[in-house]
Design a protein around this motif. Sequence first.
Motif, PDB file in Angstrom:
ATOM      1  N   ALA A  57      44.732  -4.022 -22.095  1.00  0.00           N
ATOM      2  CA  ALA A  57      44.130  -2.902 -22.824  1.00  0.00           C
ATOM      3  C   ALA A  57      42.671  -3.195 -23.135  1.00  0.00           C
ATOM      4  CB  ALA A  57      44.910  -2.630 -24.107  1.00  0.00           C
ATOM      5  N   ALA A  58      42.350  -4.429 -23.511  1.00  0.00           N
ATOM      6  CA  ALA A  58      40.959  -4.793 -23.800  1.00  0.00           C
ATOM      7  C   ALA A  58      40.084  -4.647 -22.554  1.00  0.00           C
ATOM      8  CB  ALA A  58      40.890  -6.213 -24.334  1.00  0.00           C
ATOM      9  N   PHE A  82      39.591  -0.928 -21.995  1.00  0.00           N
ATOM     10  CA  PHE A  82      38.606  -0.410 -22.948  1.00  0.00           C
ATOM     11  C   PHE A  82      37.188  -0.777 -22.515  1.00  0.00           C
ATOM     12  CE2 PHE A  82      41.894  -0.334 -26.502  1.00  0.00           C
ATOM     13  CZ  PHE A  82      41.972   1.050 -26.498  1.00  0.00           C
ATOM     14  N   GLY A 124      36.188   1.460 -19.661  1.00  0.00           N
ATOM     15  CA  GLY A 124      35.926   2.802 -20.188  1.00  0.00           C
ATOM     16  C   GLY A 124      34.594   2.879 -20.896  1.00  0.00           C
ATOM     17  N   LEU A 125      34.249   1.827 -21.641  1.00  0.00           N
ATOM     18  CA  LEU A 125      32.953   1.792 -22.318  1.00  0.00           C
ATOM     19  C   LEU A 125      31.809   1.784 -21.319  1.00  0.00           C
ATOM     20  CD1 LEU A 125      31.322   1.489 -24.943  1.00  0.00           C
ATOM     21  CD2 LEU A 125      31.545  -0.986 -24.648  1.00  0.00           C
ATOM     22  N   ASP A 148      31.449   5.204 -19.836  1.00  0.00           N
ATOM     23  CA  ASP A 148      30.878   6.133 -20.806  1.00  0.00           C
ATOM     24  C   ASP A 148      29.388   5.891 -20.990  1.00  0.00           C
ATOM     25  OD1 ASP A 148      31.176   8.265 -22.649  1.00  0.00           O
ATOM     26  OD2 ASP A 148      31.042   6.797 -24.286  1.00  0.00           O
ATOM     27  N   THR A 178      36.988   8.606 -21.012  1.00  0.00           N
ATOM     28  CA  THR A 178      38.063   9.070 -21.887  1.00  0.00           C
ATOM     29  C   THR A 178      39.431   8.745 -21.295  1.00  0.00           C
ATOM     30  OG1 THR A 178      36.623  10.867 -22.589  1.00  0.00           O
ATOM     31  CG2 THR A 178      38.944  11.075 -23.120  1.00  0.00           C
ATOM     32  N   PHE A 181      40.140   6.135 -19.491  1.00  0.00           N
ATOM     33  CA  PHE A 181      40.358   4.716 -19.753  1.00  0.00           C
ATOM     34  C   PHE A 181      40.671   4.475 -21.227  1.00  0.00           C
ATOM     35  CE2 PHE A 181      38.213   4.222 -15.685  1.00  0.00           C
ATOM     36  CZ  PHE A 181      38.974   3.218 -15.106  1.00  0.00           C
ATOM     37  N   LEU A 182      40.054   5.243 -22.117  1.00  0.00           N
ATOM     38  CA  LEU A 182      40.349   5.129 -23.536  1.00  0.00           C
ATOM     39  C   LEU A 182      41.809   5.455 -23.819  1.00  0.00           C
ATOM     40  CD1 LEU A 182      39.323   4.889 -26.546  1.00  0.00           C
ATOM     41  CD2 LEU A 182      39.082   7.357 -26.424  1.00  0.00           C
ATOM     42  N   GLY A 189      44.072   2.730 -22.452  1.00  0.00           N
ATOM     43  CA  GLY A 189      44.035   1.560 -23.327  1.00  0.00           C
ATOM     44  C   GLY A 189      44.864   1.762 -24.579  1.00  0.00           C
ATOM     45  N   LEU A 190      44.801   2.955 -25.159  1.00  0.00           N
ATOM     46  CA  LEU A 190      45.614   3.247 -26.338  1.00  0.00           C
ATOM     47  C   LEU A 190      47.107   3.228 -26.010  1.00  0.00           C
ATOM     48  CD1 LEU A 190      43.537   6.047 -28.058  1.00  0.00           C
ATOM     49  CD2 LEU A 190      43.888   3.706 -28.849  1.00  0.00           C
TER      50      LEU A 190
END
Length: 65
Positions: free
Chosen positions: A6-7, A10, A13-14, A17, A30, A32-33, A36-37
């Motif tokens: 997940a890290a 994230f 995804g960052l 973005d 979004t 990827f966010l 990750g969640l």
Amino acid sequence: MLAIVAAIIFGLGLLLDLLGASLGAGITGTTFLLLGLLLLALHQAGVGTASFRTWRSDWRGRARR
């Protein structure tokens, strides 16, 4: 293990973005966010954390022998 994945998700995804990029077919930061969640929720639920060693030999199993 799922928390580490997940890290990484994230982080990807960052980067997407910040760069304003997409990987086509609607895959954006979004996406990827949310992935990750989902992985963090599975980690918190205990999915993928049990192993055969801990399942078979806990403190109760040793006390019976």
